[in-house]
Enzyme design. Structure first.
Site, mmCIF file in Angstrom:
data_model
loop_
_atom_site.group_PDB
_atom_site.id
_atom_site.type_symbol
_atom_site.label_atom_id
_atom_site.label_comp_id
_atom_site.label_asym_id
_atom_site.label_seq_id
_atom_site.Cartn_x
_atom_site.Cartn_y
_atom_site.Cartn_z
ATOM 1 N N GLY A 11 47.216 41.249 53.348
ATOM 2 C CA GLY A 11 47.911 40.319 52.469
ATOM 3 C C GLY A 11 47.221 38.974 52.477
ATOM 4 N N CYS A 12 47.969 37.922 52.293
ATOM 5 C CA CYS A 12 47.417 36.574 52.242
ATOM 6 C C CYS A 12 46.705 36.244 53.552
ATOM 7 C CB CYS A 12 48.535 35.567 51.992
ATOM 8 S SG CYS A 12 47.967 33.858 52.023
ATOM 9 N N PHE A 13 45.474 35.774 53.446
ATOM 10 C CA PHE A 13 44.712 35.506 54.662
ATOM 11 C C PHE A 13 45.249 34.342 55.483
ATOM 12 C CE2 PHE A 13 41.170 34.068 51.489
ATOM 13 C CZ PHE A 13 41.861 32.933 51.104
#
Length: 177
Positions: A11-13
């Site tokens: 997902g979002c880093f």
């Protein structure tokens, strides 16, 4: 033993990078992009969803302090590996769950971890995490690095990143720097 590299997409880093940078044995966790066909992608390119790249975190770690398997334990705690091409409201192939292996040993370890988690029915649904050979890593723009530390009051950080950090701190507090 020399330091090793692990590259993980969940997902979002911002969520993954924040936690990995807090672990003992991790020298650095850098947000970036991997797994696609576009050379030198930008965040804007990634957001279009047609580069093939995932948002990843490339972790440089000391295997004498923290093992690749321990990194995977943290990784599987930080995201839902049963969601294909999404994490919560973040939708698109850039948010897929993936382990980009750098050595045959990492590949075997990743596959073993997924097999064990599947057998335990820990997540209650099939794990869709890709296990793929690492390709070129493209670091994300500077403003993405240590984003949570620089923007703790930003709404996304408050509602998405902070709860994941709190969960990791609760579960892995003994492994934090």
């Amino acid at each position: 033993m020399p330091h090793q590299t692990a590259t993980l997409a969940g997902g979002c880093f911002w969520c993954i990078e924040t936690v990995f940078n807090r672990l003992r044995g991790v020298d650095s966790a850098v947000s970036g992009y991997m797994g696609g066909h576009t050379e030198n992608p930008t965040y804007k390119d990634i957001c279009n969803g047609d580069t093939g790249h995932a948002e990843v975190v490339q972790v440089t770690f000391d295997p004498e302090v923290i093992s690749f398997r321990e990194l995977l334990d943290v990784f599987f705690t930080l995201h839902d590996p049963t969601q294909r091409n999404r994490q919560g409201n973040d939708v698109g192939t850039q948010y897929r769950s993936a382990i980009f292996w750098h050595t045959p040993e990492q590949k075997a370890e990743a596959e073993a971890a997924i097999t064990e988690l599947t057998a335990s029915r820990h997540f209650g649904a099939p794990i869709v995490t890709e296990v793929t050979e690492a390709t070129t890593f493209y670091p994300a723009e500077d403003y993405h690095q240590r984003y949570f530390e620089q923007n703790p009051h930003q709404p996304y950080c408050q509602f998405v990143v902070a709860p994941k950090v709190a969960k990791a701190e609760g579960k892995f507090g003994g492994r934090l720097k």
